[in-house]
Enzyme design. Sequence first.
Site, mmCIF file in Angstrom:
data_model
loop_
_atom_site.group_PDB
_atom_site.id
_atom_site.type_symbol
_atom_site.label_atom_id
_atom_site.label_comp_id
_atom_site.label_asym_id
_atom_site.label_seq_id
_atom_site.Cartn_x
_atom_site.Cartn_y
_atom_site.Cartn_z
ATOM 1 N N TYR A 177 -44.032 -2.262 -20.022
ATOM 2 C CA TYR A 177 -44.176 -3.667 -19.670
ATOM 3 C C TYR A 177 -45.161 -4.393 -20.582
ATOM 4 C CZ TYR A 177 -41.548 -2.420 -15.543
ATOM 5 O OH TYR A 177 -40.568 -1.964 -14.700
ATOM 6 N N ASP A 223 -42.684 0.370 -10.398
ATOM 7 C CA ASP A 223 -41.782 -0.751 -10.145
ATOM 8 C C ASP A 223 -40.570 -0.256 -9.358
ATOM 9 O OD1 ASP A 223 -40.620 -3.195 -10.263
ATOM 10 O OD2 ASP A 223 -40.315 -3.248 -12.423
ATOM 11 N N ASP A 276 -39.859 -0.526 -4.930
ATOM 12 C CA ASP A 276 -38.689 -1.166 -4.321
ATOM 13 C C ASP A 276 -37.963 -0.173 -3.421
ATOM 14 O OD1 ASP A 276 -39.158 -3.586 -5.585
ATOM 15 O OD2 ASP A 276 -37.044 -3.894 -6.060
ATOM 16 N N LYS A 286 -43.763 11.440 -15.401
ATOM 17 C CA LYS A 286 -42.720 12.183 -16.110
ATOM 18 C C LYS A 286 -43.422 12.936 -17.243
ATOM 19 C CE LYS A 286 -38.320 13.066 -16.356
ATOM 20 N NZ LYS A 286 -37.683 13.908 -15.350
#
Length: 496
Positions: A142, A246, A250, A189
């Site tokens: 981002y 992110d 959600d 990860k």
Amino acid sequence: MTHTESAPQSHATSGTAVPITVIRGDGIGPEVIGAALRLMEEAGASIDVEECVAGAKVFEAGDQTGVPQETIASIQRTGVALKGPLATPIGYGEKSANVTLRKLFETYGNIRPAREIPGVATPYSGRNIDLVIVRENLEDLYAGIEHMQTPGVALSLKVITRHGSEKIARLAFEFARSEGRRSVTCATKANIMKLGEGMFQRTFDEVAREYPDIESRQILVDNCAHQLVMRPEQFDVIVTTNMNGDILSDLTSGLVGGLGFAPSANVGSDTAMFEAVHGSAPDIAGRDLANPSAIMLSSVMMLRHIGQPAVASAIEDAVLVTLEDGKFLTGDIAKEHPPVGTIAFTDAVISNLGRVPKIGERRETRALVMPPSSWRPKVIEVTKREVVGMDVLIEESHMTAAQVGTAVEDCTQGGPLRLQIISSRGNKVWPGDTDDTEMIDTWRCRFIRRDESVEITDDQIYHLLSCIGAKFRWANVQKLQVFDGVAGFTKSQGEE
Ligand code: NAP
């Protein structure tokens, strides 16, 4: 003065009040923020509201940022903002006012709780989901650094810093302490991105040692997503990098009934901004239809942040009791009874102040202790750093891997660097058999020093690059460095 004018407007709700900036925002923003302000006033919150503007009307008035200077000054003064959703009208500027605010105030942590909502039936109802995602909010993919290498190949840079990782890990543990939570799980990860996500994970481990009262755990983010669906009640606080967070946040909102109930906080060292996760919902704006639950729950987070936990819990309980009762619900969730409007729902919540919901234990909380703004991460000292080679990304669409290898190798004759490997999308294509690899038009050529005792100079790099540049179009160059004997670069698939 109305809330659409840009000069701040101040009104206190009671006594020695804490100043906060309020931005009503766009679409349903004014209705839901109005509902939250009324509820806080009725509950006895001690706040001094400074009303400011941002978003669509500001863009339309010709301000390219969507955030006027008066609003910035107010947030700098108060350090706390409650904001409604902000829209970026088409044709006015490129940047969203939300992103501008987050970057301007370095709100590096995004905190998104997901807690079972009474009266909102989901496949998980009754399992007492009560977890929080703490997401790094400024770095990672981002950072927005992207480059087309060729017309058909894009590179998006994933930026992870030790500084950013340490700050968010510390925030996660401080948040866990402030809510009396028992564990923090770091989701990465790191098995694939050993340097970026790996550093985030290693930094988390170091910070965890400062918080022996809280259990720390590691999980790979793909397994985390799986576990969240299979057994979400095992999680307490999850801390993670920007993009992982992110997506996961959600997902966790979905577990407890959707974005309509999702509150959030964007916190930095000096500033915290609280908002609902949903947007301005223009289709229902101004019609007394919006559900204000998410912004009410965001206000709860804000009141805890400014040290008013008792009022916060009273409001939280009243919202949950109203949802649990199910008699006065807005159209998005009403099932058994006819829907009511935003105002009537707010009236119901106010009338339920003092009642306690049936489900879920009351969580004892205290104000979040932010890592101090003067705080700096430990400088990473190394005694020895060496340049041992370089990677060059070249463009070529007609030659075979063997032909590219021969042409590039020619440039290394008599020089200190040798061609070690050519890879395509991370897979080795030279030397050796490349029949199984689908070629694209970019090739990463890795050059390594011939003599391990000699450091590579910039002049040697320029010299080799100019020879390569005479034969191929090159798109980027990356130095290969070793820090105290540890390689600061990863190997390609198949590289020795
Ligand atoms: P949205 O505003 O969240 O709305 C999507 C739909 O969800 C609405 O049309 C409405 O659907 C329902 N909804 C959302 N919030 C609701 C509430 N409180 N009560 C009842 N229903 C609600 O998403 P969007 O349509 O993608 O975005 C609209 C604008 O908001 C865009 O300009 C976007 O950039 C902006 N936005 C701002 C923020 C922010 O400021 N943080 C966040 C997201 C989006 P139905 O009426 O069809 O049921």
